[in-house]
Design a protein around this motif. Structure first.
Motif, PDB file in Angstrom:
ATOM      1  N   GLN A  27       0.853  -1.202   0.000  1.00  0.00           N
ATOM      2  CA  GLN A  27       0.000   0.000   0.000  1.00  0.00           C
ATOM      3  C   GLN A  27       0.888   1.250   0.000  1.00  0.00           C
ATOM      4  OE1 GLN A  27      -3.322   0.161   2.727  1.00  0.00           O
ATOM      5  NE2 GLN A  27      -3.687  -2.055   2.618  1.00  0.00           N
ATOM      6  N   MET A  63      -4.678   5.239   7.323  1.00  0.00           N
ATOM      7  CA  MET A  63      -4.811   4.148   6.349  1.00  0.00           C
ATOM      8  C   MET A  63      -3.757   3.068   6.573  1.00  0.00           C
ATOM      9  SD  MET A  63      -4.543   4.440   2.214  1.00  0.00           S
ATOM     10  CE  MET A  63      -3.495   3.203   1.445  1.00  0.00           C
ATOM     11  N   GLY A  66      -4.485   0.907   9.521  1.00  0.00           N
ATOM     12  CA  GLY A  66      -5.435  -0.140   9.136  1.00  0.00           C
ATOM     13  C   GLY A  66      -4.773  -1.237   8.325  1.00  0.00           C
ATOM     14  N   ALA A  67      -3.855  -0.843   7.450  1.00  0.00           N
ATOM     15  CA  ALA A  67      -3.141  -1.826   6.630  1.00  0.00           C
ATOM     16  C   ALA A  67      -2.408  -2.831   7.512  1.00  0.00           C
ATOM     17  CB  ALA A  67      -2.157  -1.117   5.698  1.00  0.00           C
ATOM     18  N   TRP A  68      -1.686  -2.306   8.505  1.00  0.00           N
ATOM     19  CA  TRP A  68      -0.910  -3.203   9.388  1.00  0.00           C
ATOM     20  C   TRP A  68      -1.846  -4.090  10.214  1.00  0.00           C
ATOM     21  CZ3 TRP A  68       3.793  -5.030   9.465  1.00  0.00           C
ATOM     22  CH2 TRP A  68       4.258  -5.690  10.613  1.00  0.00           C
ATOM     23  N   MET A  69      -2.956  -3.539  10.670  1.00  0.00           N
ATOM     24  CA  MET A  69      -3.937  -4.346  11.407  1.00  0.00           C
ATOM     25  C   MET A  69      -4.399  -5.519  10.546  1.00  0.00           C
ATOM     26  SD  MET A  69      -4.193  -3.024  14.439  1.00  0.00           S
ATOM     27  CE  MET A  69      -5.744  -3.298  15.289  1.00  0.00           C
ATOM     28  N   GLY A  70      -4.444  -5.287   9.223  1.00  0.00           N
ATOM     29  CA  GLY A  70      -4.884  -6.324   8.300  1.00  0.00           C
ATOM     30  C   GLY A  70      -3.752  -7.159   7.731  1.00  0.00           C
ATOM     31  N   GLY A  71      -2.514  -6.940   8.204  1.00  0.00           N
ATOM     32  CA  GLY A  71      -1.403  -7.777   7.773  1.00  0.00           C
ATOM     33  C   GLY A  71      -0.644  -7.264   6.561  1.00  0.00           C
ATOM     34  N   ALA A  72      -0.867  -6.011   6.167  1.00  0.00           N
ATOM     35  CA  ALA A  72      -0.180  -5.460   4.998  1.00  0.00           C
ATOM     36  C   ALA A  72       0.801  -4.366   5.419  1.00  0.00           C
ATOM     37  CB  ALA A  72      -1.194  -4.888   4.006  1.00  0.00           C
ATOM     38  N   ARG A  97       1.484   1.149  18.933  1.00  0.00           N
ATOM     39  CA  ARG A  97       2.827   0.701  18.521  1.00  0.00           C
ATOM     40  C   ARG A  97       2.794   0.018  17.162  1.00  0.00           C
ATOM     41  NH1 ARG A  97       6.783  -3.122  21.304  1.00  0.00           N
ATOM     42  NH2 ARG A  97       7.602  -3.328  19.185  1.00  0.00           N
ATOM     43  N   LEU A  98       2.457   0.834  16.184  1.00  0.00           N
ATOM     44  CA  LEU A  98       2.352   0.361  14.810  1.00  0.00           C
ATOM     45  C   LEU A  98       3.575   0.816  14.011  1.00  0.00           C
ATOM     46  CD1 LEU A  98      -1.344   1.511  14.351  1.00  0.00           C
ATOM     47  CD2 LEU A  98      -0.583  -0.873  14.471  1.00  0.00           C
ATOM     48  N   GLN A 159       8.337  -2.254  14.786  1.00  0.00           N
ATOM     49  CA  GLN A 159       7.009  -1.627  14.859  1.00  0.00           C
ATOM     50  C   GLN A 159       7.093  -0.234  15.456  1.00  0.00           C
ATOM     51  OE1 GLN A 159       3.646  -4.282  15.627  1.00  0.00           O
ATOM     52  NE2 GLN A 159       5.036  -6.015  15.643  1.00  0.00           N
TER      53      GLN A 159
ATOM     54  N   MET B  59     -10.377   6.067   7.218  1.00  0.00           N
ATOM     55  CA  MET B  59      -9.135   5.700   6.514  1.00  0.00           C
ATOM     56  C   MET B  59      -8.505   4.441   7.099  1.00  0.00           C
ATOM     57  SD  MET B  59      -8.814   7.589   3.901  1.00  0.00           S
ATOM     58  CE  MET B  59      -7.177   7.047   3.410  1.00  0.00           C
ATOM     59  N   ALA B  60      -8.627   4.244   8.421  1.00  0.00           N
ATOM     60  CA  ALA B  60      -8.157   2.975   8.990  1.00  0.00           C
ATOM     61  C   ALA B  60      -8.958   1.833   8.374  1.00  0.00           C
ATOM     62  CB  ALA B  60      -8.293   2.992  10.507  1.00  0.00           C
ATOM     63  N   GLY B  63      -7.564   1.146   4.780  1.00  0.00           N
ATOM     64  CA  GLY B  63      -6.322   0.363   4.774  1.00  0.00           C
ATOM     65  C   GLY B  63      -6.574  -1.096   5.093  1.00  0.00           C
ATOM     66  N   LEU B  64      -7.476  -1.315   6.041  1.00  0.00           N
ATOM     67  CA  LEU B  64      -7.841  -2.679   6.438  1.00  0.00           C
ATOM     68  C   LEU B  64      -8.574  -3.397   5.296  1.00  0.00           C
ATOM     69  CD1 LEU B  64      -7.861  -4.651   8.826  1.00  0.00           C
ATOM     70  CD2 LEU B  64      -9.873  -3.451   9.708  1.00  0.00           C
ATOM     71  N   LEU B 192      -7.039 -12.256  13.668  1.00  0.00           N
ATOM     72  CA  LEU B 192      -7.182 -12.213  12.214  1.00  0.00           C
ATOM     73  C   LEU B 192      -6.096 -12.988  11.488  1.00  0.00           C
ATOM     74  CD1 LEU B 192      -8.513 -11.034   9.616  1.00  0.00           C
ATOM     75  CD2 LEU B 192      -7.075  -9.005   9.926  1.00  0.00           C
ATOM     76  N   LEU B 193      -4.861 -12.864  11.972  1.00  0.00           N
ATOM     77  CA  LEU B 193      -3.708 -13.361  11.204  1.00  0.00           C
ATOM     78  C   LEU B 193      -3.040 -14.573  11.831  1.00  0.00           C
ATOM     79  CD1 LEU B 193      -2.210  -9.782  10.671  1.00  0.00           C
ATOM     80  CD2 LEU B 193      -3.514 -11.078   8.971  1.00  0.00           C
TER      81      LEU B 193
END
Lengths: 178, 199
Positions: A27, A63, A66-72, A97-98, A159, B59-60, B63-64, B192-193
């Motif tokens: 992303q 954004m 959210g990407a990191w929360m989803g593994g990206a 701590r992202l 992180q 936006m979070a 990204g998710l 989730l992962l």
């Protein structure tokens, strides 16, 4: 270099792209800057990357959380003037701590023509550091590959938020007579 | 006889209805009451509760949604939080993620800070803004049957999907979820992962 026109011989945007690619970045969030133009084009052309144009830089912070929360993994590209727009949103990065990888092209610090760029350019590094971001600045094009590699490793392995500042000396002056 | 103006929906009943059959959806909540409402509807490992970063919920969610294209992502936020990140509706519309839905729990007020009136109580139409930005589906909801009728939209309809749900400005009893952001992250990512995600 006395102009911001990146020629096909300008290799550092390609070097950044290659490091991001190798690191598994999928992303790419950005507010455009002339200094990032070549890199943005390369990311848009890569089907494995999603390049997302933002209305303001803080959108990209949220954004990529959210990407990191989803593994990206992602990267956020902006000009120094956009750093101030990110400050409160960076609280999410510290509190959760992202990882956050930012690449900031500098304005207002070297051969600048536009006085409105000077205030934010002068406080970019301090503003980021006050918000808890680790800052690495590059003054020479030949240092970019190693620095973005180090920033990427630091951000995702530990992180933490990490910003690479590309100083205006690398990018060159903006030609106001074109 | 003039129609009586509805008193406004009970926000807890609205959010409970939204989440009653959430399946494997991922939920992001905007700070303040939407975070508490979501917790009150039943704590869940796949809730990303925001307690700050105002303006960042949508936006979070984007990204998710891009990271997890096979999962449904629902953002539940407030009208003040949505207004602060209003540009994100334009960004989401341009990216057009099929799996992202946004529900604004709109009480027309800043409930955390003394119930000052928000723009939505002064004529600003969030669904109209979403529609004008390019959302395929954007609607204003003010009855419980309409909330029920919207459930298939957030769960299945090709997104992005948006609803502005008008609720009463009556405060609900305090229900406070986990607030340590790093703990929320670890819980969400391991659910989730898998356990390796927090190594």
């Amino acid at each position: 270099m006395t102009t911001d026109q990146q020629t096909s011989a300008t290799v550092w945007p390609d070097e950044i792209y290659e490091v991001l690619k190798q690191a598994g970045i999928t992303q790419v969030a950005y507010v455009p800057d002339a200094g990032h133009a070549k890199l943005i084009n390369r990311c848009h052309a890569d089907k494995a990357m999603r390049a997302v144009s933002l209305t303001t830089e803080e959108e990209g912070v949220a954004m990529l959380a959210g990407a990191w929360m989803g593994g990206a993994k992602g990267v956020l590209l902006m000009q120094s003037s956009g750093v101030g727009n990110c400050i409160n949103m960076l609280s999410m990065i510290e509190e959760c701590r992202l990882p956050l990888l930012m690449i900031v092209t500098m304005r207002g610090v070297w051969g600048e023509f536009n006085p409105w760029q000077v205030p934010m350019g002068g406080s970019t590094a301090a503003a980021l550091e006050n918000a808890g971001v680790i800052v690495h600045s590059v003054e020479r094009a030949e240092d970019i590959r190693e620095t973005i590699h180090a920033c990427t490793a630091l951000a995702f392995n530990t992180q933490r938020p990490v910003a690479m500042l590309i100083q205006q000396r690398v990018i060159g002056f903006k030609n106001w007579n074109k | 006889m003039a129609a009586k103006k509805p008193a406004g929906l009970d926000r807890r009943k609205v959010v409970a209805a939204l989440l009653a059959d959430r399946g494997d959806a991922l939920v992001v909540t905007g700070l303040g009451s939407p975070t508490y409402d979501t917790y009150a509807a039943g704590d869940h490992d796949l809730n990303f509760y925001l307690w700050g970063a105002m303006g960042g919920a949508v936006m979070a969610g984007l990204g998710l949604a891009l990271a997890q294209p096979k999962r449904r992502v629902l953002v539940i936020t407030g009208d003040g939080e949505m207004l602060m990140g209003i540009g994100s509706l334009a960004t989401v519309a341009c990216e057009a993620p099929k799996n992202l839905a946004i529900a604004v729990i709109d009480n027309g007020h800043y409930g955390e800070t003394g119930m000052q009136r928000a723009h939505t109580a002064r004529g600003v139409d969030l669904a109209g803004i979403a529609k004008a930005a390019g959302f395929k589906s954007a609607t204003t909801i003010s009855t419980m049957p309409a909330v029920q009728a919207w459930l298939p939209a957030w769960q299945k309809k090709a997104g992005p999907v948006f609803a502005d749900i008008k609720v009463a400005a009556t405060p609900a009893p305090m229900r406070l979820p986990l607030r340590d952001g790093t703990a929320i992250k670890h819980r969400f990512r391991s659910a989730l992962l898998g356990a390796d995600a927090i190594k």
